[in-house]
Design a protein around this motif. Structure first.
Motif, PDB file in Angstrom:
ATOM      1  N   LEU A   1       0.849  -1.191   0.000  1.00  0.00           N
ATOM      2  CA  LEU A   1       0.000   0.000   0.000  1.00  0.00           C
ATOM      3  C   LEU A   1       0.884   1.240   0.000  1.00  0.00           C
ATOM      4  CD1 LEU A   1      -2.521  -0.980   2.836  1.00  0.00           C
ATOM      5  CD2 LEU A   1      -2.951  -1.043   0.374  1.00  0.00           C
ATOM      6  N   THR A   2       0.487   2.215  -0.788  1.00  0.00           N
ATOM      7  CA  THR A   2       1.171   3.500  -0.731  1.00  0.00           C
ATOM      8  C   THR A   2       0.640   4.255   0.486  1.00  0.00           C
ATOM      9  OG1 THR A   2      -0.485   4.692  -2.037  1.00  0.00           O
ATOM     10  CG2 THR A   2       1.293   3.579  -3.269  1.00  0.00           C
ATOM     11  N   ASN A   3       1.325   5.308   0.849  1.00  0.00           N
ATOM     12  CA  ASN A   3       0.846   6.121   1.973  1.00  0.00           C
ATOM     13  C   ASN A   3      -0.533   6.691   1.689  1.00  0.00           C
ATOM     14  OD1 ASN A   3       3.245   5.591   3.238  1.00  0.00           O
ATOM     15  ND2 ASN A   3       4.085   7.647   3.024  1.00  0.00           N
ATOM     16  N   ARG A   4      -0.791   7.061   0.463  1.00  0.00           N
ATOM     17  CA  ARG A   4      -2.091   7.636   0.095  1.00  0.00           C
ATOM     18  C   ARG A   4      -3.221   6.604   0.177  1.00  0.00           C
ATOM     19  NH1 ARG A   4      -1.439  12.597  -0.444  1.00  0.00           N
ATOM     20  NH2 ARG A   4       0.324  13.559  -1.465  1.00  0.00           N
ATOM     21  N   GLN A   5      -2.897   5.333   0.099  1.00  0.00           N
ATOM     22  CA  GLN A   5      -3.903   4.279   0.195  1.00  0.00           C
ATOM     23  C   GLN A   5      -4.232   3.909   1.636  1.00  0.00           C
ATOM     24  OE1 GLN A   5      -1.675   1.521  -2.324  1.00  0.00           O
ATOM     25  NE2 GLN A   5      -3.465   1.420  -3.669  1.00  0.00           N
TER      26      GLN A   5
ATOM     27  N   GLU B   1      -0.811  13.698   7.107  1.00  0.00           N
ATOM     28  CA  GLU B   1       0.631  13.867   6.851  1.00  0.00           C
ATOM     29  C   GLU B   1       1.130  12.601   6.156  1.00  0.00           C
ATOM     30  OE1 GLU B   1       2.709  14.968  10.449  1.00  0.00           O
ATOM     31  OE2 GLU B   1       1.071  16.315  11.016  1.00  0.00           O
ATOM     32  N   LEU B   2       1.015  12.556   4.845  1.00  0.00           N
ATOM     33  CA  LEU B   2       1.248  11.334   4.105  1.00  0.00           C
ATOM     34  C   LEU B   2       2.600  11.263   3.413  1.00  0.00           C
ATOM     35  CD1 LEU B   2      -2.331  11.041   2.559  1.00  0.00           C
ATOM     36  CD2 LEU B   2      -1.457  10.048   4.694  1.00  0.00           C
ATOM     37  N   GLU B   3       3.561  12.075   3.824  1.00  0.00           N
ATOM     38  CA  GLU B   3       4.882  12.002   3.194  1.00  0.00           C
ATOM     39  C   GLU B   3       5.671  10.818   3.682  1.00  0.00           C
ATOM     40  OE1 GLU B   3       6.186  14.460   6.812  1.00  0.00           O
ATOM     41  OE2 GLU B   3       4.450  14.685   5.578  1.00  0.00           O
TER      42      GLU B   3
ATOM     43  N   ASP C   1      17.695   3.715  15.945  1.00  0.00           N
ATOM     44  CA  ASP C   1      17.950   5.059  16.457  1.00  0.00           C
ATOM     45  C   ASP C   1      16.667   5.792  16.833  1.00  0.00           C
ATOM     46  OD1 ASP C   1      20.559   4.447  15.757  1.00  0.00           O
ATOM     47  OD2 ASP C   1      20.520   5.656  13.932  1.00  0.00           O
ATOM     48  N   ASN C   2      15.526   5.153  16.549  1.00  0.00           N
ATOM     49  CA  ASN C   2      14.227   5.792  16.768  1.00  0.00           C
ATOM     50  C   ASN C   2      14.206   7.165  16.101  1.00  0.00           C
ATOM     51  OD1 ASN C   2      11.581   5.842  17.643  1.00  0.00           O
ATOM     52  ND2 ASN C   2      12.101   6.725  19.628  1.00  0.00           N
ATOM     53  N   SER C   3      14.752   7.216  14.874  1.00  0.00           N
ATOM     54  CA  SER C   3      14.879   8.489  14.162  1.00  0.00           C
ATOM     55  C   SER C   3      13.786   8.710  13.130  1.00  0.00           C
ATOM     56  CB  SER C   3      16.257   8.566  13.488  1.00  0.00           C
ATOM     57  OG  SER C   3      16.421   7.494  12.571  1.00  0.00           O
ATOM     58  N   ALA C   4      12.859   7.775  13.003  1.00  0.00           N
ATOM     59  CA  ALA C   4      11.787   7.906  12.018  1.00  0.00           C
ATOM     60  C   ALA C   4      10.848   9.048  12.418  1.00  0.00           C
ATOM     61  CB  ALA C   4      11.017   6.597  11.910  1.00  0.00           C
ATOM     62  N   THR C   5      10.602   9.951  11.473  1.00  0.00           N
ATOM     63  CA  THR C   5       9.691  11.062  11.746  1.00  0.00           C
ATOM     64  C   THR C   5       8.554  11.137  10.731  1.00  0.00           C
ATOM     65  OG1 THR C   5      11.110  12.600  10.537  1.00  0.00           O
ATOM     66  CG2 THR C   5      11.426  12.473  12.926  1.00  0.00           C
ATOM     67  N   THR C   6       8.822  10.815   9.475  1.00  0.00           N
ATOM     68  CA  THR C   6       7.773  10.878   8.462  1.00  0.00           C
ATOM     69  C   THR C   6       6.973   9.576   8.468  1.00  0.00           C
ATOM     70  OG1 THR C   6       9.089   9.914   6.668  1.00  0.00           O
ATOM     71  CG2 THR C   6       9.259  12.316   7.007  1.00  0.00           C
ATOM     72  N   LEU C   7       5.824   9.608   7.827  1.00  0.00           N
ATOM     73  CA  LEU C   7       5.004   8.409   7.711  1.00  0.00           C
ATOM     74  C   LEU C   7       5.780   7.287   7.038  1.00  0.00           C
ATOM     75  CD1 LEU C   7       2.329   6.886   7.983  1.00  0.00           C
ATOM     76  CD2 LEU C   7       1.575   8.021   5.872  1.00  0.00           C
ATOM     77  N   THR C   8       6.477   7.600   5.967  1.00  0.00           N
ATOM     78  CA  THR C   8       7.249   6.573   5.256  1.00  0.00           C
ATOM     79  C   THR C   8       8.325   5.984   6.159  1.00  0.00           C
ATOM     80  OG1 THR C   8       6.822   7.612   3.119  1.00  0.00           O
ATOM     81  CG2 THR C   8       8.714   6.136   3.242  1.00  0.00           C
ATOM     82  N   GLU C   9       9.040   6.830   6.872  1.00  0.00           N
ATOM     83  CA  GLU C   9      10.084   6.339   7.778  1.00  0.00           C
ATOM     84  C   GLU C   9       9.491   5.481   8.894  1.00  0.00           C
ATOM     85  OE1 GLU C   9      13.329   9.974   7.309  1.00  0.00           O
ATOM     86  OE2 GLU C   9      11.870  10.045   8.939  1.00  0.00           O
ATOM     87  N   LEU C  10       8.366   5.896   9.434  1.00  0.00           N
ATOM     88  CA  LEU C  10       7.714   5.106  10.489  1.00  0.00           C
ATOM     89  C   LEU C  10       7.291   3.743   9.966  1.00  0.00           C
ATOM     90  CD1 LEU C  10       5.597   7.959  12.070  1.00  0.00           C
ATOM     91  CD2 LEU C  10       7.438   6.694  13.218  1.00  0.00           C
ATOM     92  N   ARG C  11       6.782   3.701   8.752  1.00  0.00           N
ATOM     93  CA  ARG C  11       6.377   2.422   8.167  1.00  0.00           C
ATOM     94  C   ARG C  11       7.599   1.531   7.931  1.00  0.00           C
ATOM     95  NH1 ARG C  11       2.804   2.964   3.131  1.00  0.00           N
ATOM     96  NH2 ARG C  11       2.485   0.754   3.581  1.00  0.00           N
ATOM     97  N   CYS C  12       8.716   2.135   7.504  1.00  0.00           N
ATOM     98  CA  CYS C  12       9.949   1.355   7.316  1.00  0.00           C
ATOM     99  C   CYS C  12      10.438   0.796   8.647  1.00  0.00           C
ATOM    100  CB  CYS C  12      11.027   2.213   6.662  1.00  0.00           C
ATOM    101  SG  CYS C  12      10.728   2.590   4.918  1.00  0.00           S
TER     102      CYS C  12
END
Length: 99
Positions: A4-8, A97-99, A49-60
């Motif tokens: 799924l993409t972030n937009r989905q 915030e779907l980036e 590192d708990n460095s994820a901030t964007t939606l994409t990074e959090l999903r990764c």
């Protein structure tokens, strides 16, 4: 579950972090974190590192947690971490915030 993409993403498709998480790994695999992050190492760093901030990074980072859980053969090992990532992912989606 398919990619799924972030937009989905819709809140109904994202496991409730306060609910039953028996299938959180299925949601985590709606993204190929290694590919999207650019490498195993970068994906691991987002998690470690708990460095994820964007939606994409959090999903990764959630994807990496699921892989770690699988290869460490932990039935509940990553669940507290997964709950936190899911909570943050849901907040991003709810805020648009779907980036």
């Amino acid at each position: 579950m398919q990619a799924l993409t972030n937009r989905q993403l819709q809140l109904a498709r994202i496991p409730d972090p306060d609910g039953d998480l028996r299938k959180w790994e299925m949601f985590a695999h709606t993204i190929n974190g290694y590919e999207v992050a650019g490498s195993f190492e970068h994906c691991a760093a987002l998690y470690n590192d708990n460095s994820a901030t964007t939606l994409t990074e959090l999903r990764c980072a959630l994807f990496f947690a699921s892989r770690k859980d699988r290869y460490n053969y932990c039935s509940e090992g990553e669940t507290p971490v997964a709950r936190e990532f899911l909570r943050r992912i849901r907040e991003k989606v709810a805020a648009g915030e779907l980036e």
